[in-house]
Design a protein around this motif. Structure first.
Motif, PDB file in Angstrom:
ATOM      1  N   THR A 163     -24.807   6.547 -71.175  1.00  0.00           N
ATOM      2  CA  THR A 163     -24.154   5.349 -70.660  1.00  0.00           C
ATOM      3  C   THR A 163     -23.451   4.632 -71.799  1.00  0.00           C
ATOM      4  OG1 THR A 163     -25.821   5.080 -68.938  1.00  0.00           O
ATOM      5  CG2 THR A 163     -24.514   3.143 -69.486  1.00  0.00           C
ATOM      6  N   VAL A 164     -22.231   4.231 -71.553  1.00  0.00           N
ATOM      7  CA  VAL A 164     -21.439   3.465 -72.512  1.00  0.00           C
ATOM      8  C   VAL A 164     -21.371   2.031 -72.006  1.00  0.00           C
ATOM      9  CG1 VAL A 164     -19.155   3.229 -73.551  1.00  0.00           C
ATOM     10  CG2 VAL A 164     -20.084   5.496 -73.096  1.00  0.00           C
ATOM     11  N   ALA A 165     -21.487   1.062 -72.916  1.00  0.00           N
ATOM     12  CA  ALA A 165     -21.407  -0.349 -72.529  1.00  0.00           C
ATOM     13  C   ALA A 165     -20.509  -1.098 -73.499  1.00  0.00           C
ATOM     14  CB  ALA A 165     -22.804  -0.965 -72.516  1.00  0.00           C
ATOM     15  N   GLU A 166     -19.713  -2.013 -72.956  1.00  0.00           N
ATOM     16  CA  GLU A 166     -18.834  -2.838 -73.775  1.00  0.00           C
ATOM     17  C   GLU A 166     -18.651  -4.190 -73.095  1.00  0.00           C
ATOM     18  OE1 GLU A 166     -15.697  -0.300 -76.073  1.00  0.00           O
ATOM     19  OE2 GLU A 166     -15.638   0.243 -73.947  1.00  0.00           O
ATOM     20  N   PHE A 167     -18.375  -5.214 -73.896  1.00  0.00           N
ATOM     21  CA  PHE A 167     -17.997  -6.505 -73.354  1.00  0.00           C
ATOM     22  C   PHE A 167     -16.503  -6.507 -73.092  1.00  0.00           C
ATOM     23  CE2 PHE A 167     -21.924  -8.195 -75.350  1.00  0.00           C
ATOM     24  CZ  PHE A 167     -22.432  -8.866 -74.237  1.00  0.00           C
ATOM     25  N   ALA A 168     -16.100  -7.302 -72.113  1.00  0.00           N
ATOM     26  CA  ALA A 168     -14.685  -7.469 -71.800  1.00  0.00           C
ATOM     27  C   ALA A 168     -14.446  -8.904 -71.357  1.00  0.00           C
ATOM     28  CB  ALA A 168     -14.267  -6.505 -70.692  1.00  0.00           C
ATOM     29  N   TYR A 169     -13.253  -9.399 -71.618  1.00  0.00           N
ATOM     30  CA  TYR A 169     -12.881 -10.731 -71.143  1.00  0.00           C
ATOM     31  C   TYR A 169     -11.724 -10.610 -70.163  1.00  0.00           C
ATOM     32  CZ  TYR A 169      -8.908 -10.667 -74.406  1.00  0.00           C
ATOM     33  OH  TYR A 169      -7.750 -10.346 -75.065  1.00  0.00           O
ATOM     34  N   TRP A 170     -11.613 -11.620 -69.279  1.00  0.00           N
ATOM     35  CA  TRP A 170     -10.528 -11.622 -68.314  1.00  0.00           C
ATOM     36  C   TRP A 170      -9.258 -12.073 -69.017  1.00  0.00           C
ATOM     37  CZ3 TRP A 170      -9.570  -9.365 -63.987  1.00  0.00           C
ATOM     38  CH2 TRP A 170      -8.451  -9.756 -63.244  1.00  0.00           C
ATOM     39  N   ASN A 171      -8.282 -11.182 -69.100  1.00  0.00           N
ATOM     40  CA  ASN A 171      -7.015 -11.458 -69.751  1.00  0.00           C
ATOM     41  C   ASN A 171      -6.010 -11.832 -68.671  1.00  0.00           C
ATOM     42  OD1 ASN A 171      -4.428 -11.241 -70.930  1.00  0.00           O
ATOM     43  ND2 ASN A 171      -5.167  -9.753 -72.426  1.00  0.00           N
ATOM     44  N   GLU A 172      -5.674 -13.119 -68.605  1.00  0.00           N
ATOM     45  CA  GLU A 172      -4.763 -13.583 -67.560  1.00  0.00           C
ATOM     46  C   GLU A 172      -3.363 -13.011 -67.721  1.00  0.00           C
ATOM     47  OE1 GLU A 172      -4.897 -17.802 -67.021  1.00  0.00           O
ATOM     48  OE2 GLU A 172      -7.079 -17.804 -66.872  1.00  0.00           O
ATOM     49  N   ILE A 173      -2.965 -12.685 -68.938  1.00  0.00           N
ATOM     50  CA  ILE A 173      -1.620 -12.148 -69.168  1.00  0.00           C
ATOM     51  C   ILE A 173      -1.454 -10.780 -68.505  1.00  0.00           C
ATOM     52  CG2 ILE A 173      -0.019 -11.317 -70.940  1.00  0.00           C
ATOM     53  CD1 ILE A 173      -1.203 -13.540 -72.765  1.00  0.00           C
ATOM     54  N   ILE A 174      -2.464  -9.923 -68.647  1.00  0.00           N
ATOM     55  CA  ILE A 174      -2.363  -8.590 -68.040  1.00  0.00           C
ATOM     56  C   ILE A 174      -2.984  -8.543 -66.640  1.00  0.00           C
ATOM     57  CG2 ILE A 174      -2.334  -7.465 -70.298  1.00  0.00           C
ATOM     58  CD1 ILE A 174      -5.240  -6.541 -69.725  1.00  0.00           C
ATOM     59  N   GLY A 175      -3.696  -9.627 -66.267  1.00  0.00           N
ATOM     60  CA  GLY A 175      -4.321  -9.664 -64.951  1.00  0.00           C
ATOM     61  C   GLY A 175      -5.460  -8.680 -64.807  1.00  0.00           C
ATOM     62  N   GLY A 176      -6.225  -8.488 -65.889  1.00  0.00           N
ATOM     63  CA  GLY A 176      -7.341  -7.546 -65.846  1.00  0.00           C
ATOM     64  C   GLY A 176      -8.298  -7.758 -66.999  1.00  0.00           C
ATOM     65  N   TRP A 177      -9.337  -6.941 -67.029  1.00  0.00           N
ATOM     66  CA  TRP A 177     -10.365  -7.032 -68.063  1.00  0.00           C
ATOM     67  C   TRP A 177      -9.879  -6.353 -69.339  1.00  0.00           C
ATOM     68  CZ3 TRP A 177     -14.077 -10.363 -67.342  1.00  0.00           C
ATOM     69  CH2 TRP A 177     -14.463 -10.695 -66.044  1.00  0.00           C
ATOM     70  N   GLN A 178     -10.084  -7.024 -70.467  1.00  0.00           N
ATOM     71  CA  GLN A 178      -9.710  -6.501 -71.786  1.00  0.00           C
ATOM     72  C   GLN A 178     -11.001  -6.228 -72.560  1.00  0.00           C
ATOM     73  OE1 GLN A 178      -6.233  -6.912 -73.163  1.00  0.00           O
ATOM     74  NE2 GLN A 178      -6.875  -5.658 -74.867  1.00  0.00           N
ATOM     75  N   VAL A 179     -11.259  -4.969 -72.848  1.00  0.00           N
ATOM     76  CA  VAL A 179     -12.471  -4.572 -73.564  1.00  0.00           C
ATOM     77  C   VAL A 179     -12.346  -4.946 -75.039  1.00  0.00           C
ATOM     78  CG1 VAL A 179     -13.852  -2.559 -74.253  1.00  0.00           C
ATOM     79  CG2 VAL A 179     -12.945  -2.722 -71.937  1.00  0.00           C
ATOM     80  N   VAL A 180     -13.455  -5.361 -75.642  1.00  0.00           N
ATOM     81  CA  VAL A 180     -13.494  -5.666 -77.074  1.00  0.00           C
ATOM     82  C   VAL A 180     -14.509  -4.749 -77.747  1.00  0.00           C
ATOM     83  CG1 VAL A 180     -12.799  -8.070 -76.733  1.00  0.00           C
ATOM     84  CG2 VAL A 180     -15.232  -7.489 -76.842  1.00  0.00           C
ATOM     85  N   PRO A 181     -14.356  -4.482 -79.045  1.00  0.00           N
ATOM     86  CA  PRO A 181     -15.340  -3.651 -79.740  1.00  0.00           C
ATOM     87  C   PRO A 181     -16.749  -4.223 -79.574  1.00  0.00           C
ATOM     88  CG  PRO A 181     -13.424  -4.027 -81.130  1.00  0.00           C
ATOM     89  CD  PRO A 181     -13.276  -4.927 -79.934  1.00  0.00           C
ATOM     90  N   SER A 182     -17.657  -3.389 -79.146  1.00  0.00           N
ATOM     91  CA  SER A 182     -19.027  -3.813 -78.852  1.00  0.00           C
ATOM     92  C   SER A 182     -20.003  -2.801 -79.418  1.00  0.00           C
ATOM     93  CB  SER A 182     -19.223  -3.914 -77.333  1.00  0.00           C
ATOM     94  OG  SER A 182     -18.241  -4.734 -76.743  1.00  0.00           O
ATOM     95  N   THR A 183     -21.225  -3.244 -79.653  1.00  0.00           N
ATOM     96  CA  THR A 183     -22.249  -2.373 -80.214  1.00  0.00           C
ATOM     97  C   THR A 183     -23.477  -2.368 -79.312  1.00  0.00           C
ATOM     98  OG1 THR A 183     -21.502  -2.901 -82.444  1.00  0.00           O
ATOM     99  CG2 THR A 183     -23.700  -1.940 -82.236  1.00  0.00           C
ATOM    100  N   LEU A 184     -23.907  -1.178 -78.918  1.00  0.00           N
ATOM    101  CA  LEU A 184     -25.136  -1.003 -78.156  1.00  0.00           C
ATOM    102  C   LEU A 184     -26.227  -0.623 -79.145  1.00  0.00           C
ATOM    103  CD1 LEU A 184     -26.475  -0.921 -75.347  1.00  0.00           C
ATOM    104  CD2 LEU A 184     -25.790   1.490 -75.210  1.00  0.00           C
ATOM    105  N   SER A 185     -27.333  -1.347 -79.118  1.00  0.00           N
ATOM    106  CA  SER A 185     -28.422  -1.100 -80.070  1.00  0.00           C
ATOM    107  C   SER A 185     -28.977   0.312 -79.933  1.00  0.00           C
ATOM    108  CB  SER A 185     -29.542  -2.125 -79.858  1.00  0.00           C
ATOM    109  OG  SER A 185     -30.094  -1.984 -78.557  1.00  0.00           O
ATOM    110  N   GLN A 186     -29.655   0.769 -80.987  1.00  0.00           N
ATOM    111  CA  GLN A 186     -30.231   2.121 -80.976  1.00  0.00           C
ATOM    112  C   GLN A 186     -31.218   2.310 -79.839  1.00  0.00           C
ATOM    113  OE1 GLN A 186     -31.738   2.912 -84.969  1.00  0.00           O
ATOM    114  NE2 GLN A 186     -30.015   4.303 -85.264  1.00  0.00           N
ATOM    115  N   ASP A 187     -31.958   1.238 -79.480  1.00  0.00           N
ATOM    116  CA  ASP A 187     -32.907   1.367 -78.375  1.00  0.00           C
ATOM    117  C   ASP A 187     -32.226   1.208 -77.009  1.00  0.00           C
ATOM    118  OD1 ASP A 187     -32.464  -1.366 -78.088  1.00  0.00           O
ATOM    119  OD2 ASP A 187     -34.534  -1.945 -78.474  1.00  0.00           O
TER     120      ASP A 187
END
Length: 87
Positions: free
Chosen positions: A28-52
């Motif tokens: 499973t891959v996980a990332e945070f994203a914010y709502w980008n009103e300019i593109i009208g969609g979610w914009q993913v940002v670099p995120s880190t999932l812990s080793q556990d």
């Protein structure tokens, strides 16, 4: 989650963290994203999932509407594009 008021965070920003009640399954891959009103969609940002696989973190620099996106891909994007003929 909505982080407000609006605009940029001071200095180097802040760390956004989500602790899952159960570890995410392998693959499973996980990332945070914010709502980008300019593109009208979610914009993913670099995120880190812990080793556990139980904590997701990202360095953020602005207030926004944030979410985490988690899932497993069975095909790479290139393969998906090849199948649709839009590469």
């Amino acid at each position: 989650m909505q982080l407000g008021p609006s605009g940029a965070l001071p200095g180097a920003g802040a760390t956004l963290t989500r602790v899952y009640t159960r570890a995410l399954p392998a693959g499973t891959v996980a990332e945070f994203a914010y709502w980008n009103e300019i593109i009208g969609g979610w914009q993913v940002v670099p995120s880190t999932l812990s080793q556990d696989r139980g904590t997701l973190s990202a360095r953020i620099t602005h207030f926004s509407l944030w979410t985490d996106i988690a899932g497993a891909a069975t095909h790479g994007l290139g393969e998906f594009c090849d199948r649709r003929g839009t590469k």
